[in-house]
Design a protein around this motif. Structure first.
Motif, PDB file in Angstrom:
ATOM      1  N   ALA A   1       0.833  -1.207   0.000  1.00 39.40           N
ATOM      2  CA  ALA A   1       0.000   0.000   0.000  1.00 39.40           C
ATOM      3  C   ALA A   1       0.864   1.252   0.000  1.00 39.40           C
ATOM      4  N   ALA A   2       1.911   1.273   0.818  1.00 40.65           N
ATOM      5  CA  ALA A   2       2.790   2.440   0.882  1.00 40.65           C
ATOM      6  C   ALA A   2       3.474   2.697  -0.455  1.00 40.65           C
ATOM      7  N   LEU A   3       3.729   1.619  -1.216  1.00 43.05           N
ATOM      8  CA  LEU A   3       4.391   1.753  -2.513  1.00 43.05           C
ATOM      9  C   LEU A   3       3.396   1.972  -3.649  1.00 43.05           C
ATOM     10  N   GLY A   4       2.106   2.091  -3.305  1.00 49.54           N
ATOM     11  CA  GLY A   4       1.080   2.335  -4.312  1.00 49.54           C
ATOM     12  C   GLY A   4       0.670   1.110  -5.096  1.00 49.54           C
TER      13      GLY A   4
ATOM     14  N   ARG B   1      -5.315  -2.512   6.829  1.00 46.55           N
ATOM     15  CA  ARG B   1      -6.493  -2.102   6.038  1.00 46.55           C
ATOM     16  C   ARG B   1      -6.563  -0.589   5.911  1.00 46.55           C
ATOM     17  N   SER B   2      -6.152   0.122   6.962  1.00 44.15           N
ATOM     18  CA  SER B   2      -6.170   1.591   6.874  1.00 44.15           C
ATOM     19  C   SER B   2      -5.175   2.084   5.836  1.00 44.15           C
ATOM     20  N   TRP B   3      -4.015   1.436   5.756  1.00 42.13           N
ATOM     21  CA  TRP B   3      -3.032   1.817   4.737  1.00 42.13           C
ATOM     22  C   TRP B   3      -3.537   1.491   3.334  1.00 42.13           C
ATOM     23  N   TYR B   4      -4.249   0.389   3.217  1.00 46.57           N
ATOM     24  CA  TYR B   4      -4.846   0.045   1.919  1.00 46.57           C
ATOM     25  C   TYR B   4      -5.869   1.107   1.509  1.00 46.57           C
ATOM     26  N   ALA B   5      -6.698   1.545   2.458  1.00 50.15           N
ATOM     27  CA  ALA B   5      -7.685   2.578   2.151  1.00 50.15           C
ATOM     28  C   ALA B   5      -6.995   3.878   1.762  1.00 50.15           C
ATOM     29  N   ALA B   6      -5.923   4.227   2.471  1.00 52.65           N
ATOM     30  CA  ALA B   6      -5.197   5.455   2.143  1.00 52.65           C
ATOM     31  C   ALA B   6      -4.594   5.382   0.746  1.00 52.65           C
ATOM     32  N   ALA B   7      -4.087   4.202   0.383  1.00 52.83           N
ATOM     33  CA  ALA B   7      -3.486   4.038  -0.945  1.00 52.83           C
ATOM     34  C   ALA B   7      -4.532   4.198  -2.044  1.00 52.83           C
TER      35      ALA B   7
ATOM     36  N   GLY C   1      -6.894   6.322  -1.871  1.00 49.12           N
ATOM     37  CA  GLY C   1      -7.371   7.692  -1.829  1.00 49.12           C
ATOM     38  C   GLY C   1      -8.545   7.898  -0.897  1.00 49.12           C
ATOM     39  N   MET C   2      -8.906   6.882  -0.126  1.00 46.64           N
ATOM     40  CA  MET C   2     -10.049   6.951   0.790  1.00 46.64           C
ATOM     41  C   MET C   2      -9.530   7.352   2.178  1.00 46.64           C
ATOM     42  N   GLU C   3      -9.193   8.628   2.338  1.00 46.36           N
ATOM     43  CA  GLU C   3      -8.494   9.064   3.531  1.00 46.36           C
ATOM     44  C   GLU C   3      -9.365   9.005   4.775  1.00 46.36           C
ATOM     45  N   ARG C   4     -10.625   9.346   4.642  1.00 45.43           N
ATOM     46  CA  ARG C   4     -11.493   9.282   5.819  1.00 45.43           C
ATOM     47  C   ARG C   4     -11.662   7.846   6.291  1.00 45.43           C
ATOM     48  N   ASN C   5     -11.820   6.977   5.331  1.00 44.20           N
ATOM     49  CA  ASN C   5     -11.934   5.563   5.688  1.00 44.20           C
ATOM     50  C   ASN C   5     -10.634   5.076   6.340  1.00 44.20           C
ATOM     51  N   ALA C   6      -9.504   5.571   5.839  1.00 47.43           N
ATOM     52  CA  ALA C   6      -8.215   5.200   6.420  1.00 47.43           C
ATOM     53  C   ALA C   6      -8.130   5.659   7.868  1.00 47.43           C
ATOM     54  N   VAL C   7      -8.585   6.878   8.144  1.00 42.27           N
ATOM     55  CA  VAL C   7      -8.588   7.384   9.518  1.00 42.27           C
ATOM     56  C   VAL C   7      -9.496   6.541  10.393  1.00 42.27           C
TER      57      VAL C   7
ATOM     58  N   SER D   1       4.419   6.465  -1.178  1.00 41.21           N
ATOM     59  CA  SER D   1       3.480   7.551  -1.408  1.00 41.21           C
ATOM     60  C   SER D   1       2.350   7.464  -0.390  1.00 41.21           C
ATOM     61  N   THR D   2       2.108   8.548   0.299  1.00 39.91           N
ATOM     62  CA  THR D   2       1.025   8.622   1.275  1.00 39.91           C
ATOM     63  C   THR D   2       0.140   9.815   0.919  1.00 39.91           C
ATOM     64  N   PRO D   3      -1.035   9.925   1.530  1.00 42.35           N
ATOM     65  CA  PRO D   3      -1.876  11.097   1.223  1.00 42.35           C
ATOM     66  C   PRO D   3      -1.146  12.419   1.421  1.00 42.35           C
TER      67      PRO D   3
END
Length: 864
Positions: free
Chosen positions: A623-626, A657-663, A665-671, A793-795
């Motif tokens: 996820a961190a690597l996109g 799972r939060s990192w997957y959501a952030a990758a 582009g679902m930042e609220r879901n990631a939070v 890559s992160t938000p």
């Protein structure tokens, strides 16, 4: 074979040979090296790179019997038998060809007249010479003189290094070679390119080198194909019967001490084998041991031993070794292994002891072989329990349980009940997910056992179960009580250390585990090698949570030293250790490499529990690597590890799972997922994990974590959480300078991606304040640090890299639109109405001056 064999560059050697051929004061070189090391290949590559005409000849055993054998074509139809005349004729033919190069392959096989001709050319400097000579072979004096008298330069061609060997194999197989397999193949081939090629091709054909996922791994012995056998047999053909007997004995029992080998075959045969370069001697402590000069010689010799001869020869060795003291694990294992297949009787006690030794060394297939042999001969619970453990650790829980199910608890005494119950409930609990049944077995055994030291074993086992069920505080208390009892036996200490080692780091008490880890490192009397490996994992986990990444990495490397493919599970856990440290440091390419190899090694008939922590780390790295698709796949695979026995890992699952959501582009879901992980961790007492989860939420844009992280900074031991708390306070205050400062401290601490995110979060704050210089500086720092993390890559990093005048929700929806989702799909993913999504899309298009959602998607993709 996915790809053909490619030539591997040897730039230093290439330049040395070319310089010797083309230099003003040099007239050539002699390349010296073992058979198959690449002398001829290198020589041909060099001569192809020069403009001079090259005349290649190749010496053979048959040409050696003919005067001027390889140069006979130079004398034409001359009928003279005078050696001087023949030499003159051949020399004139070569000199007449001008500034040419004479290339001689296998110059050690030259006849005396040809060797003399070559020597005359060098002395007269009438031509340039490039010759190859095989190490360890008798060489004509005239050829030896070429370098001894300084006429030509002698260049030793060494085998490939480990890195070169791995690079060569991976270029051929078209994938990554598992580290443990790479070590063993390099050792077996000795870095010899030709041997390595035969090893790879033979092992692929035999099915022992195979692909699992994206990783190639060797499982089973290296296969020696006929081509390599023929190559090595030339050295064995003239060895003689006595030497071959010595080699066969050594092939069945390597290493073998020199006294034993001499007693079996006599001094003459041993001396002759050494003089021929077939065996060598090494001093292993006070013992002088015989070993093969090259591992593959032993493989070839083994192909020449029939079944009946093997039993007889092994019997001879057994008779000799029975007079030796079997005081080490290696000596017991060797004796037991030999006895099983020999014509001598088998000592059952020795067989059982050797099975314990093999399991202690984490060599599970060998442990299974020895334990099964003992169990088949005796049917005893002691051997059955050993066999069950070896099967369990290899991912065969049904087979492991079937062994123990043959015994009736009512017929067992207290010692036997524990011997039966602990491995049975371990199989049920950790590998079969039958938690209730495992607790029933534990209750049954505890009800009948009254011997204090046996009760301690059961308490330690219960502590490990409690920790995995996420009853952290209870598990720690029980484990520490066992460890504090001076009567605690080894098995109780091991299980208690494992329980404490998994719980203390995540509870924020990692420093308290160090004396326990030190105690286990000092104690070399472990009863189960796999528990020892798991305690080592806990050691690395504790150091990582404390922020001591250097020591954690050093120990992870030290703990990864294995020498047999039978130790694959221990090796895989060691790779997961490396992944733990690399994840904390933000070294995601290393995480991917380590964990992918670990998961390939952990592939088994049934899912092994250790796959779960590995998969959760790998999903986060992807996820961190996109690499969103791969992260999703790994998280899906991780779902097979569920239930009460895996509850310990639930906060980590939610973090991944939060990192997957952030990758995505679902930042609220990631939070939301990161906060859910923090809540789960807080309820169970995993305070270090709670702090980590809140830190991730802060990085994904949550500004409400500062107060709780400040509390956790006082509760959790180590240097990491105070940094998390400072970061959260800076985010809450919108303090760009404080974010820059904590970014620098994160970097100094080794938390590289956290440092990148803090800098990235500072950039838009500087921009809003109109400070363009600091905006640029913070953004550049974020990108530099992200690049050090493998291009993560992160938000926050995305925003710093391409600041857009969008709100977080608009940016989140724009990301999903650019990923190809329809408005309805976006609404379903974010739990919004379609109308709300349409409104955000409209406002995003207006702000970015694009006509519609298609142009919006293209713009976002370009910015990515």
């Amino acid at each position: 074979m996915p790809h053909g064999w490619q030539l591997l560059d040897r730039p230093a050697e290439f330049d040395a040979v070319r310089s010797a051929l083309t230099g003003a004061d040099s007239y050539g070189a002699v390349l010296v090296g073992d058979a198959g090391v690449g002398k001829t290949t290198l020589a041909r590559m060099v001569t192809e790179s020069v403009r001079s005409e090259v005349h290649w000849v190749a010496s053979t055993k048959s040409s050696r019997s003919i005067p001027l054998g390889v140069f006979a074509h130079l004398v034409g139809s001359s009928t003279s038998r005078d050696a001087t005349a023949l030499l003159a004729c051949a020399r004139e033919s070569l000199v007449a060809q001008g500034n040419s190069i004479v290339g001689v392959d296998d110059a050690h096989l030259l006849d005396e007249l040809s060797a003399t001709l070559l020597h005359q050319l060098a002395v007269d400097q009438s031509g340039r010479i490039l010759a190859t000579v095989r190490s360890g072979e008798p060489v004509p004096d005239a050829v030896t003189s070429l370098w001894k008298d300084g006429y030509l330069r002698r260049i030793e061609l060494q085998p490939f290094t480990k890195a070169q060997s791995i690079r060569l194999v991976e270029s051929v197989i078209g994938g990554r070679l598992e580290g443990l397999s790479a070590d063993l193949m390099w050792q077996s081939s000795g870095g010899n390119p030709l041997f390595l090629r035969h090893l790879v091709e033979g092992s692929i054909d035999a099915g022992t080198l195979r692909r699992t996922g994206d990783v190639w791994q060797l499982r089973g012995p290296t296969a020696v194909p006929s081509g390599l056998v023929a190559l090595l047999e030339t050295r064995l053909d003239t060895a003689g019967d006595e030497v071959m007997t010595a080699l066969k004995l050594l092939a069945l029992c390597e290493p073998l001490d020199s006294d034993a080998l001499t007693e079996l075959v006599g001094d003459a045969a041993v001396d002759e084998a050494e003089m021929r370069g077939l065996i060598r001697f090494t001093e292993d402590g006070p013992t002088l041991n015989a070993r093969f000069s090259h591992p593959l010689v032993g493989d070839v010799v083994r192909t020449k031993i029939g079944r009946a001869a093997e039993r007889r020869l092994k019997g001879q060795v057994v008779q000799i070794l029975r007079r030796r003291e079997l005081s080490t694990a290696a000596s017991r294992i060797r004796m037991a292994n030999l006895s099983i297949d020999s014509d001598q009787s088998v000592d059952i006690d020795l067989l059982t002891a050797a099975a314990k030794d093999a399991i202690f060394l984490s060599n599970l297939p060998l442990g299974e072989r020895l334990a099964r042999s003992a169990f088949e001969r005796t049917g005893s619970l002691a051997s059955g329990a050993l066999l069950s453990r070896a099967l369990l650790w290899q991912g065969m829980p049904a087979d492991a349980d079937a062994i123990l199910a043959q015994f009736t608890p009512d017929e067992l005494d207290e010692v036997q009940l524990v011997q039966w119950g602990v491995p049975r409930l371990s199989t049920l609990f950790w590998s079969m997910g039958e938690v209730a049944k495992a607790h029933e077995v534990l209750a049954l055994v505890r009800e009948r056992v009254r011997i204090p030291i046996l009760e301690l074993i059961l308490r330690a086992t219960a502590a490990a179960m409690a920790v995995h069920e996420n009853r952290i505080s209870e598990g720690i208390d029980e484990a520490l009580a066992v460890l504090a009892d001076p009567q605690a036996p080894e098995q109780a200490v091991e299980f208690a250390a494992f329980a404490a080692g998994l719980a203390m780091p995540v509870a924020g008490r990692g420093d308290e585990f160090e004396p326990i880890a030190a105690r286990c490192r000092a104690d070399q009397k472990h009863t189960d090698g796999m528990i020892r490996v798991m305690v080592r994992y806990c050691d690395v986990l504790a150091l990582t949570h404390m922020g001591d990444f250097e020591t954690a990495a050093e120990r992870a490397l030290r703990y990864a030293d294995f020498s047999s493919v039978g130790q694959f599970l221990a090796w895989a856990i060691a790779k997961i250790m490396a992944g733990v440290v690399a994840t904390a440091r933000g070294d995601f390419p290393e995480v991917v490499s380590s964990i992918e190899q670990a998961l390939a090694a952990l592939s088994a008939e049934s899912p092994l529990p250790w796959q779960l922590p590995g998969r959760l780390l790998l999903a986060r790295a992807y996820a961190a690597l996109g690499r969103v698709g791969e992260a999703e796949r790994v998280l899906t695979d991780a779902a097979e590890h569920s239930g009460p026995s895996m509850a310990l890992h639930e906060p980590q699952r939610l973090i991944s799972r939060s990192w997957y959501a952030a990758a995505k582009g679902m930042e609220r879901n990631a939070v939301e997922l990161a906060r859910a992980a923090a809540d789960n961790a807080r309820r169970s007492g995993q305070f270090a994990l709670e702090a980590e989860a809140l830190h991730h939420a802060t990085r994904f844009g949550d500004r409400s974590t500062a107060d709780r992280l400040a509390e956790l900074a006082e509760l959790v031991h180590g240097t990491v959480v105070p940094l998390f708390a400072r970061h959260a306070a800076a985010v809450a205050a919108g303090d760009a300078a404080a974010l820059d400062a904590v970014s620098a401290d994160f970097e100094r601490a080794g938390l590289m991606l956290s440092a990148a995110d803090a800098a990235a979060q500072a950039a838009p704050l500087h921009d809003a304040a109109g400070d363009r210089r600091r905006t640029t500086e913070s953004g550049a720092a974020a990108l530099r640090l992200a690049e050090a993390c493998g291009g993560a890559s992160t938000p926050a990093i995305k925003t710093a890299a391409r600041p857009l005048p969008l709100t977080p929700r608009e940016r989140e929806i724009a990301e999903l639109v650019s990923a190809g989702l329809s408005n309805r799909e976006v609404a379903e993913a974010l739990t919004l109405s379609v109308r709300t999504v349409e409104g955000h899309v409209y406002r995003a298009c207006f702000k970015l001056d694009v006509a519609d959602r298609d142009e919006l998607a293209r713009l976002i993709r370009r910015k990515s």
